[in-house]
Design an enzyme around this catalytic site. Structure first.
Site, short mmCIF file in Angstrom:
data_model
loop_
_atom_site.label_atom_id
_atom_site.label_comp_id
_atom_site.label_asym_id
_atom_site.label_seq_id
_atom_site.Cartn_x
_atom_site.Cartn_y
_atom_site.Cartn_z
N ASP A 151 45.57 45.84 64.77
CA ASP A 151 45.96 46.99 63.98
C ASP A 151 45.46 48.23 64.73
OD1 ASP A 151 45.92 49.17 62.30
OD2 ASP A 151 45.05 48.12 60.59
N GLN B 58 44.24 53.40 64.16
CA GLN B 58 43.22 54.41 64.49
C GLN B 58 42.87 54.41 65.98
OE1 GLN B 58 42.52 56.64 62.42
NE2 GLN B 58 43.20 55.70 60.51
N CYS C 291 40.88 53.02 51.53
CA CYS C 291 41.67 51.77 51.56
C CYS C 291 40.90 50.68 52.28
CB CYS C 291 43.03 51.97 52.22
SG CYS C 291 44.10 53.05 51.28
N HIS D 47 41.34 47.64 56.96
CA HIS D 47 42.09 48.44 55.98
C HIS D 47 42.84 47.46 55.08
CE1 HIS D 47 45.42 51.09 54.66
NE2 HIS D 47 44.68 52.12 55.06
N LYS E 284 50.11 59.12 62.36
CA LYS E 284 48.71 59.31 62.76
C LYS E 284 48.63 59.65 64.25
CE LYS E 284 47.12 55.79 59.47
NZ LYS E 284 46.51 56.51 58.37
#
Ligand SMILES: Cc1ncc(COP(=O)(O)O)c(C=O)c1O
Length: 420
Positions: free
Chosen positions: A214, A217, A378, A137, A240
């Protein structure tokens, strides 16, 4: 606590995964959109919130609102207690060793920028290297680019194969004596790829290189155990993960956080201030200048309690079946091509439809009450790698159903009709 008095579905801790009962916990999923039941397939952008989170925010503002760490009065103690309990809740969620390793930030983006600013400024110099992958991202590219530009360092990129998996041999070759950090997604938001993060970390550690994951997700879908992973940094976003916007988490191993200089100056991050010299507070407060998003932390704590009640392992198992159903349903749509067919897929389905722009796909689906995302997500370098201007992305959560994925496939068949 529920202000509506509605029974909460998640009281069903064991047993079969009753998605219809779980859906009742999410007020947004009860709405009709354009005269049709909402089919919400945009959870990778932001998730819907269970009633328990909405209630926790409301209760905080109604009966617990005050500033933290500074007051001696009842409400301030109550707010501080709630804020610090949320930190401990997150520590448990990530299986971190200590609450001091949990820094509240605005979201994944701010967490990565914090590490780039604090660790990066201190440890990265001219000619040094930072490794990212081709599936990141923009939030896990641009902060490193900015750092490299400032320091004269070099950004190295691990390539992707045609399935959207990172090429591990190329990664191994990129690791070297000048590597100062590896920063990689746990799960890709654009392709759904689940990265082999344990292997990525082990290879980096073999060369003495720290790793930032990261987890934007991953945290909403998989059990994450930072001690088992052994990563130095892990970041994710509250919004999220079924919590409020404006709150996120940076996990950092205590010794790494302690060695890093602070990010921003201001209240709460200091122990003492004179015009000559400031002594900084201990971690994590050293990185939390100013009044934090107290309500956000409380809301995120409530979201994690909710997830715990449903059970992350059960969520992962349910989503696994959901994704398999989605892949089968979409592959049957004539002219549809999945972008990214990784070895292991998270809850993301990215695709293109022959001769129809992703924005048109999204707009027509919207007429059917189906919410998907269209664009570059993104992740412009991913679009370039797969030679597409944009994709349509359906992203799932544990409140989605097989029926909704069938509705998506039927909606896509209608898009084909409209465009001949
Ligand atoms: C993999 C990944 N990283 C980072 C981000 C940025 O998250 P936020 O906007 O919450 O900071 C996102 C958001 O979509 C993401 O999917």
């Amino acid at each position: 606590m529920t202000s509506t008095g509605q029974a909460r579905a998640v009281t069903i801790a064991g047993g079969a995964f009753d998605v219809e009962r779980i859906r009742k916990d999410f007020p947004a999923l009860q709405f009709q959109v354009r005269g049709k039941p909402l089919v919400y397939l945009d959870s990778a952008a932001t998730s819907q919130k269970p009633q328990a989170v909405i209630d926790a925010l409301r209760a905080y503002y109604e009966t617990g609102n005050a500033n933290v760490h500074r007051g001696v009065h009842y409400l301030s103690e109550k707010a501080t207690d709630a804020y610090e309990r949320a930190r401990t809740r997150i520590q448990r969620f990530l299986n971190a060793a200590d609450p001091g390793e949990i820094v509240f930030v605005r979201g994944t983006t701010e967490g990565i920028n914090l590490v780039a600013a604090c660790y990066g400024r201190q440890r990265v110099g001219a000619g040094d290297e930072v490794i990212v992958s081709g599936l990141e991202h923009h939030s896990n590219i641009v902060p490193w680019q900015m750092l490299c530009a400032e320091k004269g360092a070099v950004l190295r990129v691990v390539p992707l194969d045609d399935h959207g998996d990172i090429v591990l041999e190329a990664y191994e070759r990129l690791l070297g004596p000048r590597t100062r950090l590896v920063a990689m997604a746990h799960v890709s938001n654009a392709l759904g790829t689940v990265n082999p993060v344990k292997q990525i970390i082990a290879l980096a550690h073999a060369q003495g290189v720290p790793v930032l994951l990261d987890g934007a997700q991953a945290a909403p879908h998989l059990p994450v155990d930072v001690r088992d992973l052994d990563c130095e940094f892990y970041v994710f976003s509250g919004h999220k993960t079924f919590g409020p916007t404006g709150i996120g988490v940076l996990y950092g191993k205590a010794d790494w956080l302690e060695r890093m200089p602070p990010y921003q100056g201001g209240g709460d991050m200091i122990r003492s201030v004179t015009f000559e010299k400031t002594e900084y507070n201990v971690v994590p407060y050293k990185f939390e200048a100013g009044t934090p998003h107290i309500a956000g932390a409380v809301g995120l704590g409530a979201a994690l309690d909710y997830l715990d009640e449903v059970g992350l392992a059960r969520i992962a198992a349910y989503e696994h079946g959901l994704i398999a159903h989605g892949v089968a349903a979409l592959t049957a749509v004539p002219g549809l091509r999945l972008v990214g067919t990784p070895r292991e897929r998270g809850s993301v389905l990215s695709f293109v439809l022959d001769g129809v722009h992703a924005h048109d796909v999204g707009t027509i689906l919207d007429q059917e009450g189906i919410a998907v995302r269209a664009g570059h997500h993104c992740a412009m370098p991913v679009m370039r790698r797969f030679d597409v201007p944009a994709t349509t992305r359906a992203s799932l959560a544990f409140y989605n159903t097989h029926r909704e994925l069938d509705a998506l496939a039927a909606g896509l068949a209608r898009v084909r009709e409209v465009f001949g």
